[in-house]
Design a protein around this motif. Structure first.
Motif, PDB file in Angstrom:
ATOM      1  N   ALA A 198       0.828  -1.205   0.000  1.00  0.00           N
ATOM      2  CA  ALA A 198       0.000   0.000   0.000  1.00  0.00           C
ATOM      3  C   ALA A 198       0.869   1.265   0.000  1.00  0.00           C
ATOM      4  O   ALA A 198       0.556   2.234  -0.701  1.00  0.00           O
ATOM      5  N   THR A 199       1.949   1.238   0.760  1.00  0.00           N
ATOM      6  CA  THR A 199       2.864   2.378   0.785  1.00  0.00           C
ATOM      7  C   THR A 199       3.475   2.607  -0.588  1.00  0.00           C
ATOM      8  O   THR A 199       3.544   3.743  -1.070  1.00  0.00           O
ATOM      9  N   ASN A 200       3.911   1.521  -1.237  1.00  0.00           N
ATOM     10  CA  ASN A 200       4.474   1.647  -2.588  1.00  0.00           C
ATOM     11  C   ASN A 200       3.442   2.188  -3.570  1.00  0.00           C
ATOM     12  O   ASN A 200       3.767   3.013  -4.428  1.00  0.00           O
ATOM     13  N   ALA A 201       2.197   1.714  -3.464  1.00  0.00           N
ATOM     14  CA  ALA A 201       1.152   2.175  -4.378  1.00  0.00           C
ATOM     15  C   ALA A 201       0.915   3.675  -4.215  1.00  0.00           C
ATOM     16  O   ALA A 201       0.767   4.397  -5.203  1.00  0.00           O
ATOM     17  N   SER A 223      14.353   4.119   3.293  1.00  0.00           N
ATOM     18  CA  SER A 223      13.274   3.493   2.530  1.00  0.00           C
ATOM     19  C   SER A 223      13.882   2.593   1.459  1.00  0.00           C
ATOM     20  O   SER A 223      15.097   2.504   1.339  1.00  0.00           O
ATOM     21  N   GLY A 224      13.031   1.934   0.689  1.00  0.00           N
ATOM     22  CA  GLY A 224      13.521   1.098  -0.400  1.00  0.00           C
ATOM     23  C   GLY A 224      13.580  -0.380  -0.081  1.00  0.00           C
ATOM     24  O   GLY A 224      14.102  -1.163  -0.862  1.00  0.00           O
ATOM     25  N   ARG A 277      -0.182  -3.446 -10.555  1.00  0.00           N
ATOM     26  CA  ARG A 277      -0.713  -4.545  -9.752  1.00  0.00           C
ATOM     27  C   ARG A 277       0.438  -5.207  -9.010  1.00  0.00           C
ATOM     28  O   ARG A 277       1.371  -5.708  -9.618  1.00  0.00           O
ATOM     29  N   ALA A 278       0.373  -5.172  -7.677  1.00  0.00           N
ATOM     30  CA  ALA A 278       1.338  -5.885  -6.824  1.00  0.00           C
ATOM     31  C   ALA A 278       0.577  -7.026  -6.164  1.00  0.00           C
ATOM     32  O   ALA A 278      -0.480  -6.805  -5.564  1.00  0.00           O
TER      33      ALA A 278
END
Length: 161
Positions: free
Chosen positions: A67-70, A120-121, A144-145
């Protein structure tokens, strides 16, 4: 219908054959903002409320990262889907999917190694370490993850599968 945070969650029990009664899907919109990870963790806790603690912890962490990446890399809308299936006695399979409105960067084949002191990362590295399978598909019109977690008689406590 479940209300979770600012998202709308829908829980749908499987219908039909013998195995369908052991399947549940939860779908919720996530807020496009810093609260996306928090709402996603809450939704997973609802979907997996009676799961073993280690599965719930892994699922919540993975979902938070996705969710954070999205939010950080994609565009709205953000949507979380949690599919839960009981296999044989004691076996549980969970698929977690987070989609967003897309980005212009191509998907990495494997998660890049973060700088040692970077703050991060590490999101996809964590997903790869905890999930039994995962994929990331990016595009201008949607990202899409996805990942799968399995627990039960075929999952050993030391993390090997």
């Amino acid at each position: 219908m479940l209300e979770i945070g600012t998202g709308r969650a829908t829980s749908v029990a499987g219908q039909g054959g013998v195995d369908a009664a052991d399947a549940t899907t939860l779908i919720t919109d996530l807020p496009y903002g810093p609260k996306a990870a928090e709402v996603a963790r809450e939704a997973v806790a609802v979907a997996l409320h009676d799961a073993e603690a280690d599965l719930l912890d892994d699922a919540r962490l993975i979902t938070s990262e996705l969710a954070t990446n999205a939010f950080a890399s994609g565009r709205p809308p953000l949507v979380l889907c949690v599919d839960r299936r009981s296999q044989t006695a004691g076996d549980l399979e969970v698929e977690i999917t987070v989609t967003d409105g897309g980005c212009s960067d191509p998907a990495p084949c494997s998660p890049p190694a973060p700088e040692e002191e970077a703050e991060s990362g590490r999101g996809l590295v964590i997903v790869e370490a905890l999930a039994d399978a995962w994929s990331l598909t990016t595009g201008n019109h949607g990202t899409r993850a996805w990942c799968r977690l399995r627990r039960g008689s075929h999952h050993s406590p030391d993390g090997t599968h």
